[in-house]
Scaffold this motif. Structure first.
Motif, PDB file in Angstrom:
ATOM      1  N   LEU A 105      38.703 -97.589  81.932  1.00 39.45           N
ATOM      2  CA  LEU A 105      39.324 -96.283  81.691  1.00 39.45           C
ATOM      3  C   LEU A 105      39.910 -95.712  82.974  1.00 39.45           C
ATOM      4  CD1 LEU A 105      37.386 -94.241  79.026  1.00 39.45           C
ATOM      5  CD2 LEU A 105      39.045 -96.059  78.791  1.00 39.45           C
ATOM      6  N   PRO A 138      44.686 -87.588  83.456  1.00 42.90           N
ATOM      7  CA  PRO A 138      43.408 -87.414  84.152  1.00 42.90           C
ATOM      8  C   PRO A 138      42.276 -88.167  83.447  1.00 42.90           C
ATOM      9  CG  PRO A 138      44.489 -85.297  83.838  1.00 42.90           C
ATOM     10  CD  PRO A 138      45.279 -86.316  83.050  1.00 42.90           C
ATOM     11  N   LEU A 139      41.397 -88.756  84.245  1.00 46.19           N
ATOM     12  CA  LEU A 139      40.262 -89.489  83.695  1.00 46.19           C
ATOM     13  C   LEU A 139      39.402 -88.579  82.813  1.00 46.19           C
ATOM     14  CD1 LEU A 139      38.696 -92.184  83.678  1.00 46.19           C
ATOM     15  CD2 LEU A 139      37.442 -91.369  85.663  1.00 46.19           C
ATOM     16  N   ALA A 140      39.292 -87.309  83.217  1.00 50.02           N
ATOM     17  CA  ALA A 140      38.488 -86.356  82.443  1.00 50.02           C
ATOM     18  C   ALA A 140      39.028 -86.211  81.024  1.00 50.02           C
ATOM     19  CB  ALA A 140      38.451 -84.998  83.135  1.00 50.02           C
ATOM     20  N   GLN A 141      40.338 -86.315  80.892  1.00 49.42           N
ATOM     21  CA  GLN A 141      40.933 -86.197  79.559  1.00 49.42           C
ATOM     22  C   GLN A 141      40.593 -87.420  78.699  1.00 49.42           C
ATOM     23  OE1 GLN A 141      45.120 -85.057  79.563  1.00 49.42           O
ATOM     24  NE2 GLN A 141      45.292 -85.826  77.479  1.00 49.42           N
ATOM     25  N   PHE A 190      37.942 -89.244  79.064  1.00 51.61           N
ATOM     26  CA  PHE A 190      36.513 -89.124  78.746  1.00 51.61           C
ATOM     27  C   PHE A 190      36.321 -88.133  77.605  1.00 51.61           C
ATOM     28  CE2 PHE A 190      32.271 -87.235  79.452  1.00 51.61           C
ATOM     29  CZ  PHE A 190      31.501 -88.381  79.349  1.00 51.61           C
ATOM     30  N   SER A 191      37.099 -87.059  77.657  1.00 51.39           N
ATOM     31  CA  SER A 191      37.034 -86.036  76.614  1.00 51.39           C
ATOM     32  C   SER A 191      37.363 -86.643  75.245  1.00 51.39           C
ATOM     33  CB  SER A 191      38.009 -84.909  76.950  1.00 51.39           C
ATOM     34  OG  SER A 191      37.951 -83.898  75.992  1.00 51.39           O
TER      35      SER A 191
END
Lengths: 258, 150
Positions: B38, B48-51, B53-54
């Motif tokens: 990812l 963004p990686l956070a997205q 993950f979300s």
């Protein structure tokens, strides 16, 4: 300029703006959590509900996503609006039992106690209300995107990917600045900034060459310089105060009478 | 970058709104969504990686943990529940030794619960991969699962 009627009184408004912006400007009290003037409207917290009594689409809706039109008529204190607002505040008290800011907001609008307080046992000392301001400021304004929502439903939360130390976070503290619930902890200690809430993501602070105070993280400075063109290089290493003094000392001698 | 990811991203590049399709392909190829993969996807797509993950934690179709070769879906819908679905689930859970949502150590089985597969007349129902088994009991499940073991 268009005219809108709020609580039976006429006000002027700009075309295309949101009803909540008019309410705020005119000093009409309405609670809200997810709205912030620097961010796109989100309509998530539902606290800014108003009743639209005239116009093409009457009914109850969030004022932060309601674009004003000429002749719009809204009520902010209609019995149904007040009732919904109070139930929501009760829910927020249960969602974030640890947040003093939320308790204060609820008290201001006449809610002291929550009937739902015992429902969410997992919430305990939680302060987050999931309004998403931090997520939006990090993504929209900073263009960093270090945090986002994770999971879904009752398990929904905001955090860094894999609940780990974030490599994307630049330590700008904008998330804590916009948080309406005081749910984000950041500690500056020595030459380090620790983002407690984001799993202790730690960033190096830069020291001002003149005053020796720590004024920003190295990553913030890099980020600013990567976004803005033509910034003088010598401002990289000085705090805001020193920056002013520096520029003033260059500027003043030129214009002051000898 | 991992060769497989490179290929997946190549297939989707340039098209807007490809993130979910990319994640689906990654899941298909790797069996789950590994963190390092990812990270590479985020880099390549500029998301963004956070997205990611979300999204990965929002949709139940995505898994962040390695999954078994076979997925067992024990139905806990109303009809199955009334006819002992929970008991069958408990039995299967004991047989393979994992809780719902987890995968056996030998990566053979992942146990999941579902809310109705749409064949309530067969309750209690258990689905293994795409095969549907009706009128299940704990004993019957033992035999059924043996067929999938290698």
């Amino acid at each position: 300029m268009i005219t809108v009627t709020i609580n039976n009184k006429k006000y002027e408004a700009n075309e295309g703006e949101y009803a909540l912006q008019v309410l705020k400007r005119e000093g009409i009290e309405i609670p809200y959590l997810c709205y912030h003037e620097a961010l796109s409207p989100y309509g998530a917290c539902r606290l800014c509900m108003v009743e639209v009594t005239g116009g093409a689409r009457p009914g109850i809706t969030t004022s932060c996503t309601l674009v004003v039109t000429d002749g719009l008529e809204i009520q902010t204190e209609a019995p149904e609006v007040v009732r919904i607002r109070k139930v929501l505040l009760e829910m927020y008290l249960a969602e974030a039992p640890g947040s003093e800011a939320i308790q204060e907001l609820a008290r201001k609008f006449g809610v002291e106690r929550s009937r739902f307080a015992d429902f969410d046992i997992e919430a305990k000392g939680d302060r987050c209300v999931l309004c998403g301001r931090c997520v939006r400021v990090c993504n929209e304004v900073l263009g960093v995107g270090a945090i986002n929502y994770a999971s879904r439903g009752t398990k929904s939360n905001i955090n860094t990917p894999w609940y780990g130390v974030s490599s994307a976070c630049i330590g700008c503290t904008a998330c804590a600045y916009v948080c309406p619930a005081g749910a984000i902890d950041i500690i500056d200690s020595g030459d380090e900034r620790i983002m407690e809430t984001w799993n202790r993501t730690t960033l190096k602070l830069k020291e001002c060459v003149e005053t020796k105070e720590f004024f920003a993280t190295e990553k913030v400075i890099d980020h600013v310089y990567s976004k803005a063109l033509d910034l003088p290089e010598d401002l990289k290493e000085v705090s805001a105060g020193s920056r002013m003094r520096r520029r003033a000392s260059e500027f003043l001698p030129k214009y002051l009478r000898k | 970058m991992d060769e497989k990811v490179e290929k997946i991203i190549e297939q989707h590049q340039g098209k807007p709104g490809t993130v979910i399709s990319v994640l689906e392909s990654v899941q298909e190829n790797y069996g789950y969504l590994p963190q390092q993969i990812l990270e590479q996807v985020a880099q390549a797509l500029g998301v963004p990686l956070a997205q990611l993950f979300s999204m990965a934690t929002f949709y139940s179709a995505f898994s962040l943990k390695p999954r078994g070769k076979h997925t067992i879906y024990a139905c806990l819908g109303t009809a199955c529940h009334v006819r002992g679905g929970a008991r069958v689930l408990k039995g299967v859970s004991q047989q393979i030794g994992v809780k719902p949502g987890d995968t056996t150590d030998d990566r053979q089985f992942t146990l999941e619960t579902v809310r109705c597969i749409g064949c309530c007349s067969l309750a209690p129902v258990v689905k293994v991969n795409e095969d549907v088994y009706g009128y299940t009991t704990t004993d019957k499940m033992r035999g059924i699962l043996d067929n999938y073991k290698e």
